[in-house]
Scaffold this active site. Structure first.
Site, PDB file in Angstrom:
ATOM      1  N   ASP A 185     -11.660   0.352   3.102  1.00 36.70           N
ATOM      2  CA  ASP A 185     -10.657   1.232   3.705  1.00 36.70           C
ATOM      3  C   ASP A 185     -10.982   1.473   5.170  1.00 36.70           C
ATOM      4  OD1 ASP A 185      -8.713   3.075   4.242  1.00 36.70           O
ATOM      5  OD2 ASP A 185      -9.309   4.515   2.700  1.00 36.70           O
ATOM      6  N   HIS A 187      -9.027   3.321   6.939  1.00 34.88           N
ATOM      7  CA  HIS A 187      -8.639   4.733   7.039  1.00 34.88           C
ATOM      8  C   HIS A 187      -7.809   5.035   8.281  1.00 34.88           C
ATOM      9  CE1 HIS A 187      -9.510   9.102   6.033  1.00 34.88           C
ATOM     10  NE2 HIS A 187      -9.422   8.545   4.841  1.00 34.88           N
ATOM     11  N   GLU A 211      -7.770  -1.985   3.715  1.00 32.04           N
ATOM     12  CA  GLU A 211      -6.745  -0.945   3.606  1.00 32.04           C
ATOM     13  C   GLU A 211      -6.509  -0.246   4.933  1.00 32.04           C
ATOM     14  OE1 GLU A 211      -6.288   3.354   1.296  1.00 32.04           O
ATOM     15  OE2 GLU A 211      -7.339   1.704   0.318  1.00 32.04           O
ATOM     16  N   GLU A 237      -0.257   4.559   2.470  1.00 31.65           N
ATOM     17  CA  GLU A 237      -0.484   5.935   2.052  1.00 31.65           C
ATOM     18  C   GLU A 237       0.152   6.947   3.002  1.00 31.65           C
ATOM     19  OE1 GLU A 237      -4.788   7.479   3.319  1.00 31.65           O
ATOM     20  OE2 GLU A 237      -4.860   5.439   2.492  1.00 31.65           O
ATOM     21  N   ASP A 260       2.019   6.817  -2.132  1.00 35.60           N
ATOM     22  CA  ASP A 260       1.396   7.952  -2.823  1.00 35.60           C
ATOM     23  C   ASP A 260       2.480   8.707  -3.571  1.00 35.60           C
ATOM     24  OD1 ASP A 260       0.368  10.662  -3.293  1.00 35.60           O
ATOM     25  OD2 ASP A 260      -1.340  10.014  -2.081  1.00 35.60           O
ATOM     26  N   HIS A 287      -1.731   4.929  -4.000  1.00 32.71           N
ATOM     27  CA  HIS A 287      -2.744   5.816  -3.413  1.00 32.71           C
ATOM     28  C   HIS A 287      -2.814   7.086  -4.248  1.00 32.71           C
ATOM     29  CE1 HIS A 287      -3.908   8.871  -0.227  1.00 32.71           C
ATOM     30  NE2 HIS A 287      -4.828   7.940  -0.006  1.00 32.71           N
TER      31      HIS A 287
END
Length: 384
Positions: A185, A187, A211, A237, A260, A287
């Site tokens: 990830d 992020h 990700e 996400e 998500d 997510h």
């Protein structure tokens, strides 16, 4: 048809917001409308939806309510409104399934699978000791893991930072072997130039996916980043509707979407996003670093989405210091993980029973979670 007559909201540890909806026939449905770190803001959004529109309406007209909540305001979309809608939507599907005596996935066409693979988080926001944690989780039965790629990173950083990220992934790969999936990830904390360098450096260790290599506002950079690697690119996400996902499907750079269920409009919307992705040969891995209601909602959509391939879940994640997913369930065995999979819940509604007494008890705690604000060495704000 039953009518919506009451609702309650509960802020509970570690950082979740639960919604309880009740009908005039006494049926109770649960939803999880939250933006992590902005629960009070979303709470107000949910209250506004109920007080201005939902109270007194037929509970079963879910699609119509979704359209009214989304299109009934001149301004639409974004994390707060879509998360408020998501929690309401989850709760209404829970009510409908319970009233008809079937799990939600039966109302969406029936299950296309009996279980789905899950992955387990290792490391924290600043990843460390990941190899040992990886061994422990694989020994516990998980066949897929996810870790952060880096801590805070400069827009143009040095070779040592890239090498450290590659070394961490290499150590995890060596610890668990080639039969374990390892998601990495970024992020959204990595700039485009560094993302290009990182995806090349990580590729020799075969990540399951990388990700959110850049923030969703920079999705136009994804084709260029994808050109630097054969590793699947995952994102989504921080995308909140099918309109947000439309462009990434059209440019063809994304291989895995991660909507998500508590941010992207709930079950109603994510079911549509999943179907759009299927048409573009894009896989889905929802997510879910959240609570049990969000996870149950994910599993209901996973059940009937042929392109869902793995599910995030937050048991023992580094955020869950005060309470964890299973604490809020009357029967925690519904989320038993076996051989790296979880069974699709088949009880009516979302398939879980919330321990309401425990929820009310925990809601008396002071919950005020906010993500940290990181800064670079020069004092400027860094992406978290």
């Amino acid at each position: 048809m039953s009518e919506i007559v009451d609702y309650e909201l509960f802020e509970v540890p570690p950082r979740w917001l639960f919604l309880r909806v009740e009908t005039d026939e006494g049926t109770v449905g649960w939803g999880e409308p939250v933006v992590e770190g902005r629960s009070k803001t979303v709470r107000t959004g949910v209250e506004e939806l109920f007080e201005s529109y939902l109270l007194g309406k037929e509970a079963g007209r879910i699609e119509d309510h979704w359209q009214a909540m989304y299109r009934g305001g001149f301004y639409r979309g974004g994390p707060v409104l879509m998360s408020a809608i998501a929690g309401v939507d989850q709760a209404l599907w829970d009510v409908k399934g319970k009233e008809l005596g079937v799990p939600v996935h039966d109302l969406l066409g029936g299950a296309a699978r009996d279980r789905i693979r899950v992955y387990q988080w290792i490391g924290g926001d600043r990843p460390s000791d990941v190899a040992e944690q990886a061994r422990e989780q694989v020994d516990a039965g998980f066949t897929a893991l996810k870790m952060n790629a880096t801590e805070e990173i400069e827009r143009v950083d040095d070779p040592a930072t890239v090498d450290a990220a590659a070394t961490r992934l290499r150590e995890v790969r060596e610890a668990v072997g080639d039969e374990v999936g390892i998601g990495v990830d970024f992020h959204g904390r990595v700039s485009k130039p560094m993302a290009k360098r990182l995806v090349e450096a990580l590729a020799p260790y075969d990540p399951m996916f990388v990700e959110e290599p850049v923030l969703s506002g920079n999705n136009d950079a994804l084709p260029e980043i994808a050109a630097h690697t054969t590793t699947p690119i995952a994102t989504g996400e921080r995308m909140y509707s099918r309109w947000d996902f439309k462009e990434v499907f059209e440019d063809g750079a994304v291989d895995v979407i991660q909507p998500d269920l508590s941010h992207a409009g709930g079950i109603t919307e994510v079911r549509k996003i999943a179907a759009m992705a299927e048409a573009y040969d894009v896989a889905m891995a929802p997510h879910c670093p959240l609570g049990p209601i969000a996870l149950a909602s994910c599993l209901q959509v996973d059940a009937c989405s042929p392109n869902a391939f793995i599910q995030e879940q937050s048991l023992d994640i580094h955020y869950n210091e005060a309470s964890d997913v299973l604490d809020y369930l009357a029967d925690p065995s519904v989320f038993d993980y076996e051989d790296g999979y979880v069974q699709i819940p088949d009880a009516p509604g979302l398939g879980i029973e919330i321990d309401e007494e425990y929820v009310r008890q925990q809601a008396e705690e002071d919950v005020d979670w906010h993500n940290p604000v990181w800064r670079h060495a020069d004092g400027s704000v860094a992406e978290w």
